[in-house]
Scaffold this motif. Sequence first.
Motif, PDB file in Angstrom:
ATOM      1  N   TYR A 138       0.870  -1.212  -0.058  1.00 10.82           N
ATOM      2  CA  TYR A 138      -0.115  -0.054   0.086  1.00 10.82           C
ATOM      3  C   TYR A 138       0.977   1.321   0.158  1.00 10.82           C
ATOM      4  CZ  TYR A 138      -3.948  -3.187   1.261  1.00 10.82           C
ATOM      5  OH  TYR A 138      -4.861  -4.238   1.336  1.00 10.82           O
ATOM      6  N   HIS A 139       2.191   1.333  -0.331  1.00 10.21           N
ATOM      7  CA  HIS A 139       3.084   2.239  -0.210  1.00 10.21           C
ATOM      8  C   HIS A 139       2.561   3.606  -1.005  1.00 10.21           C
ATOM      9  CE1 HIS A 139       4.165   0.647  -4.471  1.00 10.21           C
ATOM     10  NE2 HIS A 139       4.695   1.911  -4.531  1.00 10.21           N
ATOM     11  N   ARG A 140       1.715   3.332  -2.216  1.00 10.48           N
ATOM     12  CA  ARG A 140       1.237   4.604  -2.865  1.00 10.48           C
ATOM     13  C   ARG A 140       0.119   5.426  -1.916  1.00 10.48           C
ATOM     14  NH1 ARG A 140       3.509   4.784  -7.564  1.00 10.48           N
ATOM     15  NH2 ARG A 140       4.310   2.642  -8.637  1.00 10.48           N
ATOM     16  N   VAL A 141      -0.687   4.529  -1.475  1.00 10.99           N
ATOM     17  CA  VAL A 141      -1.797   5.224  -0.355  1.00 10.99           C
ATOM     18  C   VAL A 141      -1.031   6.039   0.507  1.00 10.99           C
ATOM     19  CG1 VAL A 141      -3.614   4.932   1.245  1.00 10.99           C
ATOM     20  CG2 VAL A 141      -3.067   3.275  -0.661  1.00 10.99           C
ATOM     21  N   PHE A 142       0.165   5.870   0.935  1.00 11.06           N
ATOM     22  CA  PHE A 142       0.902   6.902   2.047  1.00 11.06           C
ATOM     23  C   PHE A 142       1.931   7.771   1.408  1.00 11.06           C
ATOM     24  CE2 PHE A 142      -0.924   2.883   3.776  1.00 11.06           C
ATOM     25  CZ  PHE A 142      -1.625   3.525   5.139  1.00 11.06           C
TER      26      PHE A 142
END
Length: 302
Positions: A138-142
């Motif tokens: 989920y890196h892009r969400v953060f």
Amino acid sequence: MTEIQLANLVQMDSPKAVLEEAVATIACFSAAADLPVIRSAFDQTVSLYRGAWPDIKGCNTDYHDLKHVTDCFLAMVRLMHGAVENGLCITPRQVHQAAVAALLHDSGYLQNCDDTLGTGAKFTLSHVRRSMDFLQRYHRVFGLQSSEINACMAMIHCTDLSCTPAGIPFPDPASARLGKMLATADVLAQMADRTYLEKLLFLFYELDEACLNDYCDELDLLKRSRDFFIQISDRMKNQLDASDRFMIHHFRSRWHIDADLYRTAIDDQHAYLKRILKNGGGDPRNRLRRGNVVNKVRARYN
């Protein structure tokens, strides 16, 4: 004059208050940091832990809870501030990486919605790896770039108490420094929490669900926690490059306080624990009165 206590500086049970203090602190040492994206990462974490994400349950572990995450996040920001005050260079992207790593370092305790067996405590032994996997997924969400994943995963890896930081494949020296700071922030946030001793009773049941039979009962964990204070001090000094030394520079600059309030709080906790465990004092749990935690434990498990 009334002694200044760590818990009195910020309303630590309010995620909003913690976020505002963290943002104000970041602005003190990293003018180019992308504060809206850090705010978004924080808000995503709060919604995650409160069960607002599809397919992921809200947090159901009482020791490794949302408050610990926000405590750790603020402690990490404070350490970075102190480090910069002490002459260390931390780029705006590194600030963001470390902030997200702090927010997600315990995400491995969260269960998928289709997991109906027990609580996230069963992942105690695997939670660090699961947290690393969660960040990768989920890196892009953060607000993280793909090129930053390995650095952030290595920082989270450093929070594993069974791990020696020297054996972690950090992609660069800066990530190694920040990883050791995150591992320091993790333990400082736990042990300086004003309800730390009370929440150790919750920790016993998390370890019990994970089938870690290191302790006979709640009292055994309390008694052996006296040595844990010493072990953690040794780890911070000899494995984590004494990164806690940066904290006093934060308090001097931000609050004009010439003391490390985390160390003071931890020393006070240790002293109180030793005092209530003295022979003849009765059940030490009767002297753990903060946050009504002991009554909550008794109602849930006894």
